[in-house]
Design an enzyme around this catalytic site. Structure first.
Site: not given
Length: 337
Positions: A71, A73, A142-143, A216
């Protein structure tokens, strides 16, 4: 970096709570378990898609060397550091990996300010890598899918404003009517059919390269029975705006972008048994997942059959970049400074 948009979502919902990833409420995302959406092999839901066709929608041939990233982010500096650690880019952010294959396990966005820059960097690198005989594959986490659902709880102010002026936005979409002005451009960009939703529609939820499968959060036996390729196709159709509803099997609490089944440091015998059945169903030897931060760095479980690559490398979590290198049967974590 806390989000200033904890209350933003489409459908007029004011959402609260930004300390950790939480599934969207039922009004903005189906919360049914995967088992409720899974069709048994040979059922009507499986008709029209042979096993070969399904496999072709998620499986690629083996490559000599592969690097997996966790990830990101919204942290461009951490993204660059990880890609350099992988031997994929130079100081000008251009591809130098040759025939290398890079797989990024999703969650490129949210929690940091540079979402758009990261998305566009990976889009360009995919083209440069292809021209050099390599490959860059970014998965949907998921994001990414939360943003497509209009759940902007984890978007920072900088990342919200960065989408203002993007071409092709439908700012008159009635679904934006209750959205505060600051969030409308970002929301419109990721609405199914929007310009950034169409970009991520090209990404898979689950990918297998050789005998390694990437997701993921993780793949369960129920996902295999449902159809891995089917999940990818249904997600792409929704993001393209061709399907009115998001795929419930993908977005369920135990779906491949949400499950925490393999995220724990200590996996029990039952977890390893579930993992083994999922891998056997896909003809894979190992699984690589992100989603659950591993504070001590990349970890493995079940005798190396699952590797967890979310090391919290973004500024939000304060971890250090690390990548997973897979070359034939050799699998090792490579740590940054």
């Amino acid at each position: 970096m806390r989000s200033v948009s904890c209350a933003l979502a489409l459908c007029g919902l004011w959402l609260v709570g930004c300390d950790s990833d939480r599934r969207p409420p039922a009004a903005s995302s189906p919360a049914s378990a995967t088992s409720a959406a899974v069709a048994a092999p040979g059922s009507a839901a499986q008709q029209g898609s042979s096993a070969e066709e399904d496999r072709a929608a998620f499986a690629l041939p083996a490559v000599p060397k592969l690097i997996a990233l966790g990830d990101l982010h919204g942290d461009l500096a951490a993204t660059r550091a990880a890609l350099k650690l992988a031997g994929a880019i130079d100081d000008q952010d251009h591809w130098v990996g040759g025939t290398l294959t890079v797989v990024q396990n999703g969650d490129q966005i949210d929690r940091g300010d540079q979402d758009r820059a990261i998305l566009e960097l990976f889009e360009r690198l995919a083209d440069e890598a292809r021209a050099a005989g390599g490959a860059v594959h970014a998965l949907n986490g998921n994001h990414e899918l939360m943003n497509a659902q209009g759940d902007l709880r984890y978007v920072t102010e900088g990342a919200m404003k960065d989408f203002e002026g993007v071409g092709g936005l439908d700012l008159r979409n009635p679904r934006l009517a209750s959205m505060p002005q600051v969030g409308r451009a970002r929301a419109a960009a990721f609405l199914p059919g929007g310009p950034y939703a169409r970009k991520i529609a090209d990404r898979k939820v689950i990918l297998m390269v050789g005998d390694t499968v990437f997701a993921h959060a993780g793949v369960l036996p129920t996902h295999v029975r449902y159809g891995i390729g089917k999940m990818n196709r249904e997600t792409a159709a929704w993001l393209e705006g061709q399907s009115a509803s998001p795929p419930a099997a993908v977005l369920a609490e135990d779906g491949p972008v949400w499950t925490r089944r393999y995220g724990s440091k200590e996996l029990g015998a039952d977890d390893c048994e579930v993992l083994g059945r999922a891998l056997d169903g896909m003809g894979a030897k190992r699984m690589v997942v992100g989603h659950t931060v591993q504070k001590e760095g990349i970890t493995s479980g079940c005798d190396g059959r699952v590797w967890r690559v979310d090391v919290g490398m973004s500024a939000y979590y304060g971890g250090k970049p690390a990548v997973l290198e897979i070359a034939g049967e050799a699998v090792k974590a490579v740590k940054g400074d």
